[in-house]
Design an enzyme around this catalytic site. Structure first.
Site, PDB file in Angstrom:
ATOM      1  N   HIS A 185     -18.528 -53.472  -1.030  1.00  0.00           N
ATOM      2  CA  HIS A 185     -18.330 -52.729   0.604  1.00  0.00           C
ATOM      3  C   HIS A 185     -17.606 -51.448   0.713  1.00  0.00           C
ATOM      4  CE1 HIS A 185     -21.149 -56.020   1.231  1.00  0.00           C
ATOM      5  NE2 HIS A 185     -20.226 -56.921   1.038  1.00  0.00           N
ATOM      6  N   ASP A 193     -17.751 -47.792  30.307  1.00  0.00           N
ATOM      7  CA  ASP A 193     -18.367 -47.556  31.598  1.00  0.00           C
ATOM      8  C   ASP A 193     -18.521 -48.152  32.779  1.00  0.00           C
ATOM      9  OD1 ASP A 193     -20.710 -48.297  31.148  1.00  0.00           O
ATOM     10  OD2 ASP A 193     -21.901 -46.523  31.015  1.00  0.00           O
TER      11      ASP A 193
HETATM   12  C1  RB5 Z   1     -25.291 -46.260  32.702  1.00  0.00           C
HETATM   13  O1  RB5 Z   1     -26.243 -46.368  33.700  1.00  0.00           O
HETATM   14  C2  RB5 Z   1     -25.910 -46.356  31.292  1.00  0.00           C
HETATM   15  O2  RB5 Z   1     -26.772 -45.369  30.921  1.00  0.00           O
HETATM   16  C3  RB5 Z   1     -25.021 -46.668  30.212  1.00  0.00           C
HETATM   17  O3  RB5 Z   1     -24.180 -47.693  30.692  1.00  0.00           O
HETATM   18  C4  RB5 Z   1     -25.276 -47.154  28.829  1.00  0.00           C
HETATM   19  O4  RB5 Z   1     -26.230 -48.034  29.090  1.00  0.00           O
HETATM   20  C5  RB5 Z   1     -25.873 -45.805  28.190  1.00  0.00           C
HETATM   21  O5  RB5 Z   1     -26.276 -45.945  26.717  1.00  0.00           O
END
Ligand code: RB5
Length: 142
Positions: A133, A8
């Site tokens: 494992h 992201d």
């Molecule tokens: C985005 O701001 C943040 O929430 C995301 O990158 C992450 O850390 C979520 O777990």
């Protein structure tokens, strides 16, 4: 080895560094996005990478968000995915040896980026140890 990598916006800058790093090693990879620092939702990218690995289009996946937590939770919802959230070298090695993790998650706002590149190298090269494992990872599947 074919690798798919996604992030992201919180993981975008680390993802770029990882891509530059693995390009230098001539590894076969695909960047599943996101493609800028514009705010996006991490589940989309965690799922996209995880499904591609689960479907065997790629051998391994790497996912990055701000903390690594959200995107690892999303990836682990996909059947057959063992996504390990790793921020140190020892865990990178052990999660391959013990868990046969097929997706690596990191937090771009948590881990030092030079350490992250070392984590990627160790995680990519370490083999699953099998033996006891194997029984344990088989027991994870439902
Ligand atoms: C985005 O701001 C943040 O929430 C995301 O990158 C992450 O850390 C979520 O777990």
């Amino acid at each position: 080895m074919k690798i798919i990598i996604g992030s992201d916006h919180g993981g975008f800058s680390l993802k770029k560094k990882i891509i530059d790093h693995i390009k230098k090693q001539n590894l076969d990879f695909f960047d599943a996005g996101c493609y800028s620092t514009e705010s996006v939702d991490y589940p989309e990218y965690g799922k996209k990478v995880a499904v591609a690995v689960s479907d065997q289009q790629y051998d391994r996946g790497i996912v990055v968000c701000g903390t690594g937590i959200g995107i690892s939770i999303a990836a682990n919802k996909v059947k057959g995915i063992r996504c390990a959230l790793v921020h140190d070298i020892t865990s990178a090695k052990l999660t391959r040896e013990h868990n046969d993790s097929n997706v690596l998650a990191m937090g771009g706002r948590i881990v030092d980026h030079d350490t992250a590149l070392e984590i990627v190298d160790i995680w990519l090269k370490t083999e699953f140890a099998g033996g006891r494992h194997l029984r344990r990872i088989q027991a994870i599947e439902n």
